[in-house]
Scaffold this motif. Structure first.
Motif, PDB file in Angstrom:
ATOM      1  N   ALA A 159       0.826  -1.207   0.000  1.00 31.66           N
ATOM      2  CA  ALA A 159       0.000   0.000   0.000  1.00 31.66           C
ATOM      3  C   ALA A 159       0.854   1.249   0.000  1.00 31.66           C
ATOM      4  CB  ALA A 159      -0.924  -0.004   1.221  1.00 31.66           C
ATOM      5  N   THR A 160       1.897   1.253   0.804  1.00 30.40           N
ATOM      6  CA  THR A 160       2.738   2.437   0.917  1.00 30.40           C
ATOM      7  C   THR A 160       3.499   2.681  -0.368  1.00 30.40           C
ATOM      8  OG1 THR A 160       2.989   1.874   3.259  1.00 30.40           O
ATOM      9  CG2 THR A 160       4.424   3.584   2.384  1.00 30.40           C
ATOM     10  N   ASN A 161       3.945   1.613  -1.009  1.00 29.53           N
ATOM     11  CA  ASN A 161       4.633   1.737  -2.288  1.00 29.53           C
ATOM     12  C   ASN A 161       3.748   2.454  -3.304  1.00 29.53           C
ATOM     13  OD1 ASN A 161       5.243   0.457  -5.146  1.00 29.53           O
ATOM     14  ND2 ASN A 161       7.137   0.329  -3.964  1.00 29.53           N
ATOM     15  N   LEU A 162       2.463   2.134  -3.319  1.00 26.15           N
ATOM     16  CA  LEU A 162       1.536   2.785  -4.236  1.00 26.15           C
ATOM     17  C   LEU A 162       1.210   4.213  -3.795  1.00 26.15           C
ATOM     18  CD1 LEU A 162      -1.021  -0.007  -5.215  1.00 26.15           C
ATOM     19  CD2 LEU A 162       0.638   1.126  -6.694  1.00 26.15           C
ATOM     20  N   GLN A 163       1.029   4.421  -2.484  1.00 26.84           N
ATOM     21  CA  GLN A 163       0.676   5.753  -1.987  1.00 26.84           C
ATOM     22  C   GLN A 163       1.768   6.775  -2.291  1.00 26.84           C
ATOM     23  OE1 GLN A 163      -1.902   6.979   0.805  1.00 26.84           O
ATOM     24  NE2 GLN A 163      -3.084   5.737  -0.618  1.00 26.84           N
ATOM     25  N   ALA A 164       3.009   6.330  -2.396  1.00 18.38           N
ATOM     26  CA  ALA A 164       4.118   7.253  -2.647  1.00 18.38           C
ATOM     27  C   ALA A 164       3.955   7.993  -3.972  1.00 18.38           C
ATOM     28  CB  ALA A 164       5.445   6.496  -2.626  1.00 18.38           C
ATOM     29  N   ARG A 165       3.238   7.405  -4.925  1.00 16.49           N
ATOM     30  CA  ARG A 165       3.078   8.070  -6.218  1.00 16.49           C
ATOM     31  C   ARG A 165       2.323   9.377  -6.067  1.00 16.49           C
ATOM     32  NH1 ARG A 165      -1.233   4.677  -5.734  1.00 16.49           N
ATOM     33  NH2 ARG A 165      -3.158   5.118  -6.898  1.00 16.49           N
ATOM     34  N   TYR A 166       1.383   9.425  -5.113  1.00 17.30           N
ATOM     35  CA  TYR A 166       0.633  10.654  -4.897  1.00 17.30           C
ATOM     36  C   TYR A 166       1.536  11.772  -4.380  1.00 17.30           C
ATOM     37  CZ  TYR A 166      -3.684   7.869  -5.241  1.00 17.30           C
ATOM     38  OH  TYR A 166      -4.706   7.063  -5.667  1.00 17.30           O
ATOM     39  N   ALA A 167       2.524  11.415  -3.570  1.00 21.09           N
ATOM     40  CA  ALA A 167       3.446  12.419  -3.044  1.00 21.09           C
ATOM     41  C   ALA A 167       4.231  13.071  -4.174  1.00 21.09           C
ATOM     42  CB  ALA A 167       4.402  11.778  -2.037  1.00 21.09           C
ATOM     43  N   GLY A 168       4.498  12.320  -5.233  1.00 17.90           N
ATOM     44  CA  GLY A 168       5.211  12.883  -6.369  1.00 17.90           C
ATOM     45  C   GLY A 168       4.403  13.918  -7.122  1.00 17.90           C
ATOM     46  N   ALA A 169       3.081  13.855  -7.016  1.00 18.51           N
ATOM     47  CA  ALA A 169       2.215  14.767  -7.768  1.00 18.51           C
ATOM     48  C   ALA A 169       1.784  15.991  -6.964  1.00 18.51           C
ATOM     49  CB  ALA A 169       0.971  14.019  -8.252  1.00 18.51           C
ATOM     50  N   ASP A 170       2.012  16.004  -5.655  1.00 16.20           N
ATOM     51  CA  ASP A 170       1.486  17.085  -4.813  1.00 16.20           C
ATOM     52  C   ASP A 170       1.941  18.468  -5.268  1.00 16.20           C
ATOM     53  OD1 ASP A 170      -0.074  15.570  -3.079  1.00 16.20           O
ATOM     54  OD2 ASP A 170       1.608  15.168  -1.719  1.00 16.20           O
ATOM     55  N   LEU A 171       3.212  18.600  -5.621  1.00 17.18           N
ATOM     56  CA  LEU A 171       3.769  19.904  -5.996  1.00 17.18           C
ATOM     57  C   LEU A 171       3.906  20.084  -7.506  1.00 17.18           C
ATOM     58  CD1 LEU A 171       6.578  20.200  -3.281  1.00 17.18           C
ATOM     59  CD2 LEU A 171       4.530  21.629  -3.457  1.00 17.18           C
ATOM     60  N   ALA A 172       3.492  19.084  -8.280  1.00 15.13           N
ATOM     61  CA  ALA A 172       3.672  19.144  -9.729  1.00 15.13           C
ATOM     62  C   ALA A 172       2.660  20.085 -10.370  1.00 15.13           C
ATOM     63  CB  ALA A 172       3.533  17.748 -10.332  1.00 15.13           C
ATOM     64  N   ALA A 173       3.083  20.761 -11.444  1.00 20.96           N
ATOM     65  CA  ALA A 173       2.158  21.564 -12.234  1.00 20.96           C
ATOM     66  C   ALA A 173       1.136  20.639 -12.898  1.00 20.96           C
ATOM     67  CB  ALA A 173       2.927  22.352 -13.293  1.00 20.96           C
ATOM     68  N   PRO A 174      -0.102  21.113 -13.113  1.00 18.46           N
ATOM     69  CA  PRO A 174      -1.142  20.238 -13.678  1.00 18.46           C
ATOM     70  C   PRO A 174      -0.731  19.530 -14.963  1.00 18.46           C
ATOM     71  CG  PRO A 174      -2.118  22.279 -12.886  1.00 18.46           C
ATOM     72  CD  PRO A 174      -0.632  22.436 -12.749  1.00 18.46           C
ATOM     73  N   GLY A 175       0.006  20.203 -15.834  1.00 19.40           N
ATOM     74  CA  GLY A 175       0.406  19.585 -17.096  1.00 19.40           C
ATOM     75  C   GLY A 175       1.543  18.596 -16.979  1.00 19.40           C
ATOM     76  N   HIS A 176       2.101  18.452 -15.781  1.00 23.29           N
ATOM     77  CA  HIS A 176       3.223  17.537 -15.576  1.00 23.29           C
ATOM     78  C   HIS A 176       2.946  16.505 -14.481  1.00 23.29           C
ATOM     79  CE1 HIS A 176       5.207  20.826 -17.733  1.00 23.29           C
ATOM     80  NE2 HIS A 176       6.143  19.949 -18.056  1.00 23.29           N
ATOM     81  N   ARG A 177       1.703  16.395 -14.042  1.00 20.82           N
ATOM     82  CA  ARG A 177       1.401  15.498 -12.926  1.00 20.82           C
ATOM     83  C   ARG A 177       1.643  14.046 -13.276  1.00 20.82           C
ATOM     84  NH1 ARG A 177      -3.941  18.824 -11.026  1.00 20.82           N
ATOM     85  NH2 ARG A 177      -2.899  20.157  -9.493  1.00 20.82           N
ATOM     86  N   ALA A 178       1.206  13.634 -14.452  1.00 15.68           N
ATOM     87  CA  ALA A 178       1.394  12.224 -14.831  1.00 15.68           C
ATOM     88  C   ALA A 178       2.871  11.886 -14.923  1.00 15.68           C
ATOM     89  CB  ALA A 178       0.695  11.936 -16.158  1.00 15.68           C
ATOM     90  N   ARG A 179       3.680  12.821 -15.421  1.00 15.58           N
ATOM     91  CA  ARG A 179       5.112  12.567 -15.509  1.00 15.58           C
ATOM     92  C   ARG A 179       5.761  12.501 -14.133  1.00 15.58           C
ATOM     93  NH1 ARG A 179       5.999  16.681 -20.484  1.00 15.58           N
ATOM     94  NH2 ARG A 179       3.861  17.161 -19.854  1.00 15.58           N
ATOM     95  N   SER A 180       5.275  13.315 -13.190  1.00 11.45           N
ATOM     96  CA  SER A 180       5.812  13.248 -11.830  1.00 11.45           C
ATOM     97  C   SER A 180       5.445  11.927 -11.163  1.00 11.45           C
ATOM     98  CB  SER A 180       5.273  14.426 -10.998  1.00 11.45           C
ATOM     99  OG  SER A 180       5.740  15.659 -11.508  1.00 11.45           O
ATOM    100  N   VAL A 181       4.199  11.492 -11.369  1.00 11.95           N
ATOM    101  CA  VAL A 181       3.783  10.182 -10.864  1.00 11.95           C
ATOM    102  C   VAL A 181       4.654   9.088 -11.456  1.00 11.95           C
ATOM    103  CG1 VAL A 181       1.916   8.472 -10.934  1.00 11.95           C
ATOM    104  CG2 VAL A 181       1.398  10.850 -10.388  1.00 11.95           C
ATOM    105  N   SER A 182       4.917   9.187 -12.755  1.00 14.27           N
ATOM    106  CA  SER A 182       5.690   8.142 -13.435  1.00 14.27           C
ATOM    107  C   SER A 182       7.138   8.114 -12.960  1.00 14.27           C
ATOM    108  CB  SER A 182       5.631   8.354 -14.949  1.00 14.27           C
ATOM    109  OG  SER A 182       6.342   9.511 -15.339  1.00 14.27           O
ATOM    110  N   THR A 183       7.681   9.274 -12.570  1.00  8.49           N
ATOM    111  CA  THR A 183       9.044   9.295 -12.047  1.00  8.49           C
ATOM    112  C   THR A 183       9.154   8.467 -10.771  1.00  8.49           C
ATOM    113  OG1 THR A 183       9.468  11.484 -12.984  1.00  8.49           O
ATOM    114  CG2 THR A 183      10.886  10.791 -11.170  1.00  8.49           C
TER     115      THR A 183
END
Length: 421
Positions: free
Chosen positions: A128-152
């Motif tokens: 669960a935590t491994n998956l939840q971490a993807r959301y942390a990558g998107a918190d500060l991302a610009a809307p047009g780059h959220r998917a790329r931040s999640v993917s990183t």
């Protein structure tokens, strides 16, 4: 505790982009570690249960248990993150996964199935935590780059995820040298990896991305209150449909992926393949789950969430058909089927996560994301449990084909949402 978090956020508010780069670096480090912990347990969990129980019928139970455990953890991590930030939420989840790994090792030593199942439930916290971490990558991302931040964040799991299954045989040998059962070896790796991931996050995830994102949002709202109020109203309207669609995409992809993945090592074992061969196939599968993430993130941001969500359904169908028709003695074809399975899951997870993050306001984001991941975990638990029962009652090919066909249910939901827009 609560007074230091906003100060931490304020310190870095002058340059959120710089803070985002630091956050992503820390998340990448923790995901490499946690990926090894996640993958090692997935590789031998079903085999350990089969060895203890002497039956294939309940071989899917370990996957069901640690995905069920991940459901409870998703709620807990979401609530802790909502109240205190991502850092304490994610660190607590990984530490709990390490405790579960220690419990599995103890159960293997004692040959105690009850303790094994209880420990696997706790071990699910790492998933669960491994998956939840993807959301942390998107918190500060610009809307047009959220998917790329999640993917990183997701792609960082690849290194550990590919290494973990291939270390199943060496860690099994190490366990035997230490006087432990062979199949306890991968869980030694899991426990160490999860504990180190928790330590990295606890010490280095500063500023906390969710707390900083809230601080930035409050500052922007104070500067332009009328515009912020209109934006919040639009977010609330779009959010309801977005949460439903994003959750549905991730739930179905998780259900199909877990069901087929769980029984593949057992299917290979029944056709005479050893742990090294099944570890290789699972490593390829997990690599396909995470390695394409940068490309997937770009595709989602460039072509839109709906098109990639639809692509996940057709890719999972291809995976199910190939797994069903591949000869049991063909490692190459099974590896290709599991690679397609991982890719379809990746398409669904990145597009679904982007849909959720786009439409849920910051005020309730972490709690909502946690509840969505509960549904994903329940779907995984259902897939894991049903996979063993269905394989025992019918066959692995029937399971794989059913899963592929089930994934097509995504298409009408995506089409209906795209039409409304």
């Amino acid at each position: 505790m609560t007074s230091t978090a906003p100060a931490d956020a304020t310190t870095h508010m002058s340059d959120p982009a710089q803070a985002q780069r630091r956050v992503l670096r820390v998340l990448v480090a923790s995901q490499i570690l946690s990926g090894a912990g996640l993958a090692a347990g997935v590789t031998v969990g079903a085999l350990l249960a089969q060895d203890m129980l002497g039956s294939t019928t309940l071989a899917g139970l370990p996957s069901a248990l640690f995905t069920a455990g991940s459901a409870l953890t998703a709620v807990a991590v979401g609530r802790i993150s909502q109240a205190r930030g991502r850092r304490p939420g994610l660190a607590t989840g990984y530490l709990t996964g390490a405790v579960g790994s220690a419990g599995v090792i103890t159960a293997a030593v004692l040959d105690n199935p009850v303790l094994l199942f209880l420990a696997l439930f706790v071990y699910g916290a790492g998933t669960a935590t491994n998956l939840q971490a993807r959301y942390a990558g998107a918190d500060l991302a610009a809307p047009g780059h959220r998917a790329r931040s999640v993917s990183t964040v997701l792609v960082a799991t690849t290194l550990g995820g590919v290494a973990g299954p291939n270390l199943a045989a060496p860690t099994g040998t190490l366990a035997e040298h230490l006087g432990l059962p062979n199949l306890a070896g991968p869980f030694m790796l899991s426990g160490a990896a999860y504990a180190l991931a928790a330590l990295v996050l606890a010490l280095r995830l500063r500023p906390d991305p969710l707390l900083l994102a809230r601080t930035v949002a409050r500052a922007e709202a104070a500067a332009a209150p009328a515009r912020a109020a209109a934006s919040d109203a639009a977010d609330a309207t779009d959010g309801r449909g977005g949460v439903v669609l994003g959750a549905l995409v991730m739930i179905l992809t998780q259900l199909v992926m877990v069901a087929i993945m769980t029984m593949t090592p057992v299917h290979m074992h029944d056709h005479g393949h050893g742990t090294a061969a099944s570890g290789l196939v699972i490593a390829i599968h997990i690599g396909a789950m995470y390695l394409p993430s940068p490309l997937t993130g770009w595709l989602v941001d460039h072509y839109g969430r709906m098109k990639i969500a639809a692509a996940s359904a057709t890719t999972l169908l291809a995976a199910g058909v190939l797994a069903a028709t591949a000869p049991g003695d063909s490692i190459a074809l099974l590896a290709l089927a599991l690679a397609l399975l991982g890719l379809g899951w990746n398409f669904g997870l990145v597009s679904g996560t982007a849909i959720i993050t786009d439409t849920v306001p910051l005020a309730t984001r972490a709690r909502t994301q946690g509840m969505v991941d509960v549904s994903i975990a329940i779907a995984g638990a259902t897939g894991g449990m049903a996979s063993g029962i269905m394989t025992a009652a019918t066959s692995y090919p029937a399971l794989a084909l059913t899963g592929g066909i089930l994934s097509l249910a995504l298409l009408p939901a995506v089409a209906a949402t795209a039409y409304r827009r």
